[in-house]
Design an enzyme around this catalytic site. Sequence first.
Site, PDB file in Angstrom:
ATOM      1  N   LYS A  22       0.839  -1.215   0.000  1.00 18.87           N
ATOM      2  CA  LYS A  22       0.000   0.000   0.000  1.00 18.87           C
ATOM      3  C   LYS A  22       0.865   1.253   0.000  1.00 18.87           C
ATOM      4  O   LYS A  22       0.636   2.181  -0.772  1.00 18.87           O
ATOM      5  CB  LYS A  22      -0.900  -0.011   1.244  1.00 18.87           C
ATOM      6  CG  LYS A  22      -1.469   1.339   1.609  1.00 18.87           C
ATOM      7  CD  LYS A  22      -2.317   1.291   2.861  1.00 18.87           C
ATOM      8  CE  LYS A  22      -1.599   1.477   4.167  1.00 18.87           C
ATOM      9  NZ  LYS A  22      -1.323   2.854   4.599  1.00 18.87           N
ATOM     10  N   ASN A  23       1.873   1.283   0.880  1.00 20.49           N
ATOM     11  CA  ASN A  23       2.637   2.514   1.059  1.00 20.49           C
ATOM     12  C   ASN A  23       3.640   2.779  -0.064  1.00 20.49           C
ATOM     13  O   ASN A  23       4.310   3.809  -0.076  1.00 20.49           O
ATOM     14  CB  ASN A  23       3.321   2.527   2.436  1.00 20.49           C
ATOM     15  CG  ASN A  23       2.293   2.710   3.544  1.00 20.49           C
ATOM     16  OD1 ASN A  23       1.144   3.076   3.271  1.00 20.49           O
ATOM     17  ND2 ASN A  23       2.687   2.441   4.771  1.00 20.49           N
ATOM     18  N   ARG A  92      -4.148  10.752   4.693  1.00 15.97           N
ATOM     19  CA  ARG A  92      -3.044  11.702   4.752  1.00 15.97           C
ATOM     20  C   ARG A  92      -2.117  11.613   3.532  1.00 15.97           C
ATOM     21  O   ARG A  92      -1.590  12.623   3.059  1.00 15.97           O
ATOM     22  CB  ARG A  92      -2.267  11.420   6.034  1.00 15.97           C
ATOM     23  CG  ARG A  92      -1.137  12.340   6.275  1.00 15.97           C
ATOM     24  CD  ARG A  92      -0.387  11.913   7.517  1.00 15.97           C
ATOM     25  NE  ARG A  92       0.952  12.426   7.468  1.00 15.97           N
ATOM     26  CZ  ARG A  92       1.304  13.595   7.946  1.00 15.97           C
ATOM     27  NH1 ARG A  92       0.417  14.361   8.527  1.00 15.97           N
ATOM     28  NH2 ARG A  92       2.553  14.011   7.852  1.00 15.97           N
ATOM     29  N   CYS A 116      -5.365  12.804  13.059  1.00 16.86           N
ATOM     30  CA  CYS A 116      -5.025  11.405  12.852  1.00 16.86           C
ATOM     31  C   CYS A 116      -5.017  10.660  14.169  1.00 16.86           C
ATOM     32  O   CYS A 116      -4.540  11.171  15.180  1.00 16.86           O
ATOM     33  CB  CYS A 116      -3.661  11.311  12.199  1.00 16.86           C
ATOM     34  SG  CYS A 116      -3.180   9.632  11.960  1.00 16.86           S
ATOM     35  N   ARG A 121       0.450  14.575  13.411  1.00 14.25           N
ATOM     36  CA  ARG A 121       1.221  14.315  12.185  1.00 14.25           C
ATOM     37  C   ARG A 121       1.291  15.593  11.351  1.00 14.25           C
ATOM     38  O   ARG A 121       0.523  15.773  10.417  1.00 14.25           O
ATOM     39  CB  ARG A 121       0.591  13.158  11.398  1.00 14.25           C
ATOM     40  CG  ARG A 121       0.668  11.849  12.160  1.00 14.25           C
ATOM     41  CD  ARG A 121      -0.044  10.749  11.437  1.00 14.25           C
ATOM     42  NE  ARG A 121       0.700  10.222  10.321  1.00 14.25           N
ATOM     43  CZ  ARG A 121       0.198   9.351   9.443  1.00 14.25           C
ATOM     44  NH1 ARG A 121      -1.049   8.964   9.545  1.00 14.25           N
ATOM     45  NH2 ARG A 121       0.945   8.887   8.464  1.00 14.25           N
ATOM     46  N   ASP A 306       4.808   0.537  11.999  1.00 13.78           N
ATOM     47  CA  ASP A 306       3.554  -0.068  11.530  1.00 13.78           C
ATOM     48  C   ASP A 306       3.390  -1.526  11.984  1.00 13.78           C
ATOM     49  O   ASP A 306       2.361  -2.139  11.694  1.00 13.78           O
ATOM     50  CB  ASP A 306       3.459   0.030   9.997  1.00 13.78           C
ATOM     51  CG  ASP A 306       3.293   1.462   9.532  1.00 13.78           C
ATOM     52  OD1 ASP A 306       2.944   2.323  10.367  1.00 13.78           O
ATOM     53  OD2 ASP A 306       3.526   1.739   8.341  1.00 13.78           O
ATOM     54  N   VAL A 328       9.079   6.820  16.454  1.00 12.59           N
ATOM     55  CA  VAL A 328       8.575   7.456  15.226  1.00 12.59           C
ATOM     56  C   VAL A 328       7.305   8.269  15.533  1.00 12.59           C
ATOM     57  O   VAL A 328       7.255   9.472  15.271  1.00 12.59           O
ATOM     58  CB  VAL A 328       8.339   6.418  14.110  1.00 12.59           C
ATOM     59  CG1 VAL A 328       7.792   7.102  12.858  1.00 12.59           C
ATOM     60  CG2 VAL A 328       9.636   5.680  13.780  1.00 12.59           C
ATOM     61  N   ARG A 398      -8.229  -0.653   4.898  1.00 13.78           N
ATOM     62  CA  ARG A 398      -7.347   0.355   4.280  1.00 13.78           C
ATOM     63  C   ARG A 398      -5.984  -0.264   3.974  1.00 13.78           C
ATOM     64  O   ARG A 398      -5.234   0.261   3.164  1.00 13.78           O
ATOM     65  CB  ARG A 398      -7.126   1.520   5.249  1.00 13.78           C
ATOM     66  CG  ARG A 398      -8.360   2.313   5.550  1.00 13.78           C
ATOM     67  CD  ARG A 398      -8.037   3.453   6.471  1.00 13.78           C
ATOM     68  NE  ARG A 398      -7.030   4.325   5.861  1.00 13.78           N
ATOM     69  CZ  ARG A 398      -6.549   5.418   6.421  1.00 13.78           C
ATOM     70  NH1 ARG A 398      -6.994   5.789   7.594  1.00 13.78           N
ATOM     71  NH2 ARG A 398      -5.646   6.147   5.812  1.00 13.78           N
TER      72      ARG A 398
HETATM   73  C1  EPZ Z   1       4.360   6.918   6.458  1.00 16.66           C
HETATM   74  O1  EPZ Z   1       3.605   7.979   7.021  1.00 16.66           O
HETATM   75  C2  EPZ Z   1       3.423   5.752   6.313  1.00 16.66           C
HETATM   76  N1  EPZ Z   1       2.332   6.109   5.419  1.00 16.66           N
HETATM   77  C3  EPZ Z   1       2.906   5.346   7.670  1.00 16.66           C
HETATM   78  O2  EPZ Z   1       2.130   4.177   7.503  1.00 16.66           O
HETATM   79  C4  EPZ Z   1       4.085   5.021   8.589  1.00 16.66           C
HETATM   80  O3  EPZ Z   1       3.610   4.771   9.884  1.00 16.66           O
HETATM   81  C5  EPZ Z   1       5.070   6.188   8.622  1.00 16.66           C
HETATM   82  O4  EPZ Z   1       5.465   6.569   7.276  1.00 16.66           O
HETATM   83  C6  EPZ Z   1       6.356   5.876   9.382  1.00 16.66           C
HETATM   84  O5  EPZ Z   1       6.990   4.764   8.836  1.00 16.66           O
HETATM   85  C7  EPZ Z   1       2.503   5.997   4.108  1.00 16.66           C
HETATM   86  O6  EPZ Z   1       3.555   5.644   3.609  1.00 16.66           O
HETATM   87  C8  EPZ Z   1       1.333   6.296   3.257  1.00 16.66           C
HETATM   88  P1  EPZ Z   1       6.519  10.221   8.421  1.00 16.66           P
HETATM   89  P2  EPZ Z   1       4.182   9.453   7.022  1.00 16.66           P
HETATM   90  O7  EPZ Z   1       6.407  11.502   7.695  1.00 16.66           O
HETATM   91  O8  EPZ Z   1       4.953   9.660   5.778  1.00 16.66           O
HETATM   92  C9  EPZ Z   1       7.121  13.544  11.817  1.00 16.66           C
HETATM   93  C10 EPZ Z   1       0.297   2.721   7.989  1.00 16.66           C
HETATM   94  O9  EPZ Z   1      -0.207   2.208   9.010  1.00 16.66           O
HETATM   95  N2  EPZ Z   1       6.868  14.545  10.766  1.00 16.66           N
HETATM   96  O10 EPZ Z   1       7.668   9.332   8.126  1.00 16.66           O
HETATM   97  O11 EPZ Z   1       3.071  10.365   7.302  1.00 16.66           O
HETATM   98  C11 EPZ Z   1       5.840  12.728  12.107  1.00 16.66           C
HETATM   99  O12 EPZ Z   1       4.981  13.414  12.974  1.00 16.66           O
HETATM  100  C12 EPZ Z   1       0.829   4.131   8.050  1.00 16.66           C
HETATM  101  O13 EPZ Z   1       0.372   2.160   6.892  1.00 16.66           O
HETATM  102  C13 EPZ Z   1       6.922  15.893  11.088  1.00 16.66           C
HETATM  103  O14 EPZ Z   1       7.190  16.269  12.228  1.00 16.66           O
HETATM  104  O15 EPZ Z   1       5.167   9.408   8.265  1.00 16.66           O
HETATM  105  C14 EPZ Z   1       6.422  11.467  12.691  1.00 16.66           C
HETATM  106  O16 EPZ Z   1       6.709  11.638  14.051  1.00 16.66           O
HETATM  107  C15 EPZ Z   1       0.234   5.044   8.974  1.00 16.66           C
HETATM  108  N3  EPZ Z   1       6.666  16.808  10.092  1.00 16.66           N
HETATM  109  C16 EPZ Z   1       7.720  11.288  11.912  1.00 16.66           C
HETATM  110  O17 EPZ Z   1       8.033  12.573  11.346  1.00 16.66           O
HETATM  111  C17 EPZ Z   1       6.371  16.437   8.821  1.00 16.66           C
HETATM  112  O18 EPZ Z   1       6.155  17.315   7.964  1.00 16.66           O
HETATM  113  C18 EPZ Z   1       7.647  10.278  10.783  1.00 16.66           C
HETATM  114  O19 EPZ Z   1       6.513  10.518   9.977  1.00 16.66           O
HETATM  115  C19 EPZ Z   1       6.334  15.060   8.506  1.00 16.66           C
HETATM  116  C20 EPZ Z   1       6.587  14.131   9.502  1.00 16.66           C
END
Ligand code: EPZ
Length: 419
Positions: A22-23, A92, A116, A121, A306, A328, A398
């Site tokens: 998916k991701n 998202r 979320c 996030r 995840d 994370v 999802r």
């Molecule tokens: C991706 O989300 C995945 N989603 C998530 O999968 C996964 O949990 C996550 O990466 C971490 O591996 C998809 O790929 C569609 P991040 P993403 O930006 O990209 C902080 C699932 O269950 N951050 O890597 O949104 C954030 O708050 C899901 O399949 C900021 O502070 O995650 C977090 O603490 C849900 N500012 C950390 O970085 C930003 O602008 C990592 O988030 C962006 C992120």
Amino acid sequence: MGKLVVHGGVRLNGSVRISGAKNAALPILAATILLDEPVLIHNVPDLLDVRTMMEILESIGFNVRFEKNTIWVKPSASLKGQVPYEPVRKMRASFNVLGPLAVKCGEASVSLPGGCSIGVRPVDFHLEGLRKLGFSIDVEHGVVKAKREKRLGECYVYFPFPSVGATEHIMITAALLDGTRTIIENAAMEPEIVDLANFLVSCGAKILGAGSRRIEIEGVDRLRSCEHSIIPDRIEAGTYAIAAAATRGKVLLQNVRPDHMMAAIEALNQSGAQIKIDGNNLLVQMNERPKPLKLQVAPYPGFPTDLQPQMIAYLSVADGTSVIVETVFKSRFQHVDELRRLGLKAELTDGTAIVYGVERLQGTIVKATDLRAAAALVIAGLMAEGTTIIEEVDQIFRGYEDLTLKLSKLSAIVEYENG
Ligand code: EPZ
């Protein structure tokens, strides 16, 4: 909202074919916005989130067809630069269409993604990254407008944390910035980012270093048609692997990339599960109570966030005390309260779960709070004595294609009931 009724106490047994990731599929679909020619994408999982991304592509004028896990996307010559609020609210990952749409249309507007359930996030890394690429950003009434203002020769983007979504968003956007060389430092290294880069390179993009902390993108003026197959879903595979060990079963996972799953394989091994790797197959077998673990959740190649909820469900019956540190999403522990209803004994302190292993769980009525929390409750239900009813379970669709069918083929007794 539907319910899943899970009858516990059955050891999972048999083989299961893992679907496409998916991701990886979601950012690749977002990247198709950059193209002028049709593309074929294979091994796409039929999931609610994929359907939502298709809805977004259609809303901006694309023609999209989805049949037997293959998506055909035909770009439109007259793109709309605005995405309706509804799909962005639901998912998202849809925010990643902002950059590519702004490249193609000169400017674009997308709603800020909604709240979320796995914690705060923000999208600040995305917005700062787009500014560095020469876009102006305006946020008004919850809508973000990005407008291409400058054509830069070279841009540096540094992420304070290796964000998966922001790395993907900037990489996609930079791919079609003709004449601009972009360097992303502290990039996320997840396999889904490599898959996205491979897709873009097949379309003619110039990208080096995907899968490392430094990615270099030389913008091109045009991307062409290509055919691409999505990598196997390491989180779906990890979930079935944990479920196999949790039920003390024996399951062969087919169509997996074991090299994408080393942290999960290592953790399962340390807990006492036997794992055999044979090419794209992974055999998981477990005969005893898991040994407790000390586990740190971290960006790839660390143990994936995840799979953290599923691992807590599994370790709830470990022979001792486990410590799981989440780095994370520090507040991603909503599943803990629901798992407690089934008998989990755990304490939470500042991003850490201390899990005191109990002999067994007991089935009851619980509620799914998010996608992976739902997966954790399914695993707990399979392990528990008696019947577990998981309410508001639909979010599981999802991320898990054919979940009830796949589980039934592994001898689980599960029934989905429409709410
Ligand atoms: C991706 O989300 C995945 N989603 C998530 O999968 C996964 O949990 C996550 O990466 C971490 O591996 C998809 O790929 C569609 P991040 P993403 O930006 O990209 C902080 C699932 O269950 N951050 O890597 O949104 C954030 O708050 C899901 O399949 C900021 O502070 O995650 C977090 O603490 C849900 N500012 C950390 O970085 C930003 O602008 C990592 O988030 C962006 C992120």
